[in-house]
Enzyme design. Structure first.
Site, short mmCIF file in Angstrom:
data_model
loop_
_atom_site.label_atom_id
_atom_site.label_comp_id
_atom_site.label_asym_id
_atom_site.label_seq_id
_atom_site.Cartn_x
_atom_site.Cartn_y
_atom_site.Cartn_z
N HIS A 1 4.69 25.83 54.43
CA HIS A 1 3.57 24.95 54.03
C HIS A 1 3.49 23.74 54.98
O HIS A 1 4.09 22.70 54.72
CB HIS A 1 3.80 24.48 52.59
CG HIS A 1 2.56 23.99 51.90
ND1 HIS A 1 1.51 24.82 51.57
CD2 HIS A 1 2.19 22.76 51.48
CE1 HIS A 1 0.57 24.13 50.97
NE2 HIS A 1 0.95 22.86 50.91
N ARG B 1 -5.95 26.38 48.69
CA ARG B 1 -5.51 25.10 48.13
C ARG B 1 -5.83 24.94 46.65
O ARG B 1 -4.95 24.65 45.85
CB ARG B 1 -6.16 23.95 48.91
CG ARG B 1 -5.60 22.60 48.49
CD ARG B 1 -6.37 21.44 49.11
NE ARG B 1 -6.41 21.53 50.55
CZ ARG B 1 -7.15 20.74 51.32
NH1 ARG B 1 -7.90 19.81 50.76
NH2 ARG B 1 -7.15 20.87 52.61
N TYR C 1 16.71 11.54 46.00
CA TYR C 1 17.54 11.24 44.83
C TYR C 1 17.58 12.39 43.81
O TYR C 1 18.50 12.46 43.00
CB TYR C 1 17.03 9.99 44.11
CG TYR C 1 17.07 8.74 44.95
CD1 TYR C 1 18.27 8.26 45.46
CD2 TYR C 1 15.91 8.04 45.23
CE1 TYR C 1 18.31 7.11 46.24
CE2 TYR C 1 15.94 6.89 46.01
CZ TYR C 1 17.14 6.43 46.51
OH TYR C 1 17.17 5.31 47.26
#
Length: 744
Positions: A83, A37, A127
């Site tokens: 993921h 991470r 969007y």
């Protein structure tokens, strides 16, 4: 009743020590955070989430120059295949890769609202659209040619790359920040052309040191520009150890507005600072009157940053105004350097600049070898196929006969023409339309070209020198894309030096200059009244406390506090409590021992000489500038035994009058007292027993003045009877001298 323990498969319950279980689980969590991470890989500079995003986009064929795809589609594919975390975690990481104010060299080309430098968030993933950039293409270059290892994804249904081929020095070029468990990383962005130049030098000179590489890598190169004001020695030390930091300032210029007036225009702000928060902070400081040199701040930014700072008056020094802003706002920040990375993808380690580049160039050589071996295998396979095609072309009629007449043509072909399995399969898979193209000349031409390429690859694999030469050539090619002449490659952050303004001038610029009246009570409470207040009769004090010291000064002034321990303490007048209440004890602002008491408080003027004296009749002159203390602990000036300092007074005059507890007065020239920076001093008056009561410096022409207990003022001009040499005993004072042996 609680739930019973979950039994094991064989029905028995196994007790486990809580400490051991917690240690094991926490270690697993810590390792997961560090490895998967927070820390980037030293070879490609990517964390797993970024690597998965780029690979997922590659599988969607979102190459630069191609079409865009909805971010939601990209995030969904990456989450489903590689993921298994929240979609916002993936989308936020992808948005950051697309922001040209976050990434020095963006890896994602975003279409739509991807946030801005003001700190506004990107639009929702449904969007926006995205595709890869040329930089990302470089990082992925060769991934289909066995350049890197792959591992199973989280559910074992497909595979993901362990590391990227990384033809771009991404770790240092784009930087990285992350917080793991017990460790963190913070790497600023750098200029890619400089990094490649340093890498080429390292390839040519394997024994090079970090200092040698600093001839190429001058320092960080932030996407938002700015000016680094760190010293070269500090920068060199940071890169050598992998730990340090860089002071980064906004870039500004003075813009004349006619008739001698001007405004300051900030065109670049420090990396990582949201512009809206910066403007808000400056506006808050203005309202709190903490920026007396500034009149107004306006944000006139459009595509580029443009913050307009209006000075209070035309005669305000622009440098001083900016220095005060640098102190109080994020127009100056410090970017930490902590090059903690995963070396070899496994070991967390703080690396130097040299080690970071060494990891990258070694990886590039490994990628070259793997791609060369992969290409070598492809060529061998193709040459084998071409050999079969040649036999088929030379024996076309026989091949067609066997295929038409034999039940199992493959074994028959192999037996008739001594073909390999691969060649026979290739002949059988040939299309009829290819037959007219299968001309002997074309086959031989391709065969020769591939044989030549194979020979070159074999020579490359056999020679380390050739390998490094090839790596260097690849780096030089990459550098052309990011040359300093290109818009993307031009250095944005420059280097400068901090202003030479004295700290006092800057601190003074942070305080509004206003007249005040200092009031100190008998019990050591201090306050500052607004304005110059002459009449203090209405002033209230706590209990039986009363007025002791008062004088006029300004908010920008400093105060000197002298205590019985011979120490001077310094206070800022601007930090004193206001006059509405009773003030606060002086002891809260200074570290004064319990046994010591405050003798006097006086305004710091600068340039004066002060006379300090101890109880046993010793004293000396000291420059007022030497009495300024930098800490709350004060500055030891007069050497004393215990707590026996009795007086500090400005040495304005030519004569000194000393009176002891034995009521003997001595007058002598001030010139007989030496000036020292610190010490015990010289004897001013001699006593058989007893001690000094008071001392005064005066001008002989004006005479010696004192105030008696009734408040009347006495002046004696003829002091012949009391004149003597320093360290004399003195005589009884003139008629009318106060019984308390004080000059008042």
């Amino acid at each position: 009743m609680g739930e019973p323990p979950i039994p094991t498969d064989d029905g028995t319950i196994e007790p486990i020590g809580l400490k051991a279980a917690l240690e094991e689980r926490y270690l697993a969590y810590a390792l997961s955070t560090i490895m998967h991470r927070a820390l980037p890989d030293a070879r490609d500079g990517l964390k797993p989430v970024h690597r998965r995003i780029l690979y997922g986009m590659r599988l969607l064929r979102l190459d630069p120059g191609g079409g865009f795809r909805k971010s939601a589609k990209i995030v969904g594919d990456v989450m489903g295949s590689f993921h298994p975390h929240g979609n916002m975690a993936i989308y936020d990481a992808m948005v950051r890769l697309a922001q040209d104010f976050s990434q020095r060299y963006p890896l994602v080309d975003g279409q739509g609202n991807f946030g801005n430098i003001d700190g506004d968030n990107a639009a929702a993933e449904r969007y926006t659209e995205a595709r890869l950039t040329e930089v990302a293409r470089l990082i992925l270059d060769g991934i289909d040619e066995d350049a890197v290892d792959f591992r199973p994804n989280y559910d074992g249904t497909t595979e993901e790359p362990v590391v990227m081929p990384g033809a771009f020095p991404n770790l240092l070029a784009n930087g990285s920040t992350g917080i793991a468990v017990g460790m963190a990383t913070s790497i600023p962005p750098h200029n890619a052309a400089e990094l490649i130049d340093a890498s080429l030098h390292l390839i040519d000179n394997p024994q090079a040191t970090t200092d040698d590489l600093l001839a190429f890598v001058k320092g960080p190169d932030f996407p938002t520009g700015g000016v680094i004001i760190e010293s070269p020695s500090s920068i060199a030390d940071a890169y050598a150890t992998g730990r340090g930091g860089f002071r980064l300032r906004a870039r500004w210029e003075k813009e004349e507005t006619g008739r001698g007036t001007y405004v300051i225009v900030v065109t670049e702000i420090p990396y990582g600072v949201p512009k809206s928060r910066l403007v808000e902070k400056i506006a808050d400081l203005l309202n709190e009157k903490k920026l007396p040199l500034l009149a107004d701040v306006r944000d006139e930014s459009a595509e580029d940053v443009r913050l307009v700072l209006e000075p209070r008056a035309r005669n305000v020094d622009a440098e001083l105004l900016m220095e005060s802003l640098f102190r109080l706002t994020e127009l100056e920040t410090r970017f930490p350097l902590n090059m903690n990375v995963l070396v070899g993808g496994l070991v967390p380690k703080v690396v130097s600049l040299l080690e970071a580049l060494r990891e990258w160039v070694d990886h590039r050589r490994e990628v070259l070898l793997r791609r060369s071996r992969h290409r070598h295998g492809e060529i061998e396979h193709r040459l084998e196929v071409l050999g079969g095609y040649l036999i088929a072309y030379l024996n076309l009629d026989e091949v067609i006969r066997i295929i038409r007449e034999e039940d199992e043509p493959k074994p028959a072909l192999i037996a008739r023409f001594e073909l390999t399995d691969v060649q026979a399969e290739a002949i059988l898979n040939m299309r009829l339309r290819s037959l007219r193209k299968l001309e002997e000349f074309e086959i031989r031409k391709e065969h020769d070209a591939l044989s030549k390429e194979k020979d070159g690859i074999e020579k490359l694999l056999a020679s380390e020198a050739r390998q490094w030469k090839t790596v260097a050539a690849q780096l030089a090619e990459t550098r052309k894309m990011f040359a300093p002449e290109t818009a993307l490659g031009r250095r944005r952050t420059t280097f400068g030096e901090a202003s030479v303004h004295k700290a006092d001038a800057v601190i003074e610029a942070l305080v509004e200059r206003e007249p005040i009246t200092i009031v100190v009570s008998e019990k050591g409470w201090i306050r500052a009244l607004k304005g110059h207040v002459a009449d203090l009769t209405a002033l209230a004090f706590k209990g039986d406390d009363r007025l002791r010291i008062t004088f006029f000064t300004e908010t920008t002034a400093k105060l000197l506090v002298f205590a019985t321990n011979g120490r001077f303490y310094t206070l800022d007048a601007s930090k004193l409590p206001g006059g509405r209440g009773h003030g606060e004890p002086l002891r809260l602002s200074i570290e004064l021992e319990q046994e010591a008491d405050i003798l006097d408080v006086l305004p710091y003027v600068g340039g004066r000489r002060l006379l300090v004296a101890a109880k046993e009749g010793r004293g000396f002159l000291v420059s007022e500038d030497d009495c300024l203390a930098n800490t709350r602990k004060g500055k030891q000036i007069l050497g004393v035994d215990g707590q026996d300092a009795v007086k500090v007074t400005p040495a304005a005059g030519d004569s000194v009058a000393v009176i002891g507890e034995n009521r003997k007065l001595l007058v002598f020239p001030l010139s007989q007292i030496p000036e020292m920076a610190r010490g015990r001093g010289v004897r001013l008056q001699r006593y058989k027993d007893g001690a000094m009561s008071d001392v005064k410096v005066f001008a002989a022409t004006d005479g010696l003045t004192w105030t008696d207990t009734s408040g009347r003022t006495w002046t004696v001009t003829d002091l012949t009877d009391w004149r003597g040499e320093r360290a004399g005993a003195g005589r009884l004072p003139p008629k009318g001298f106060p019984r308390n042996n004080k000059f008042g």
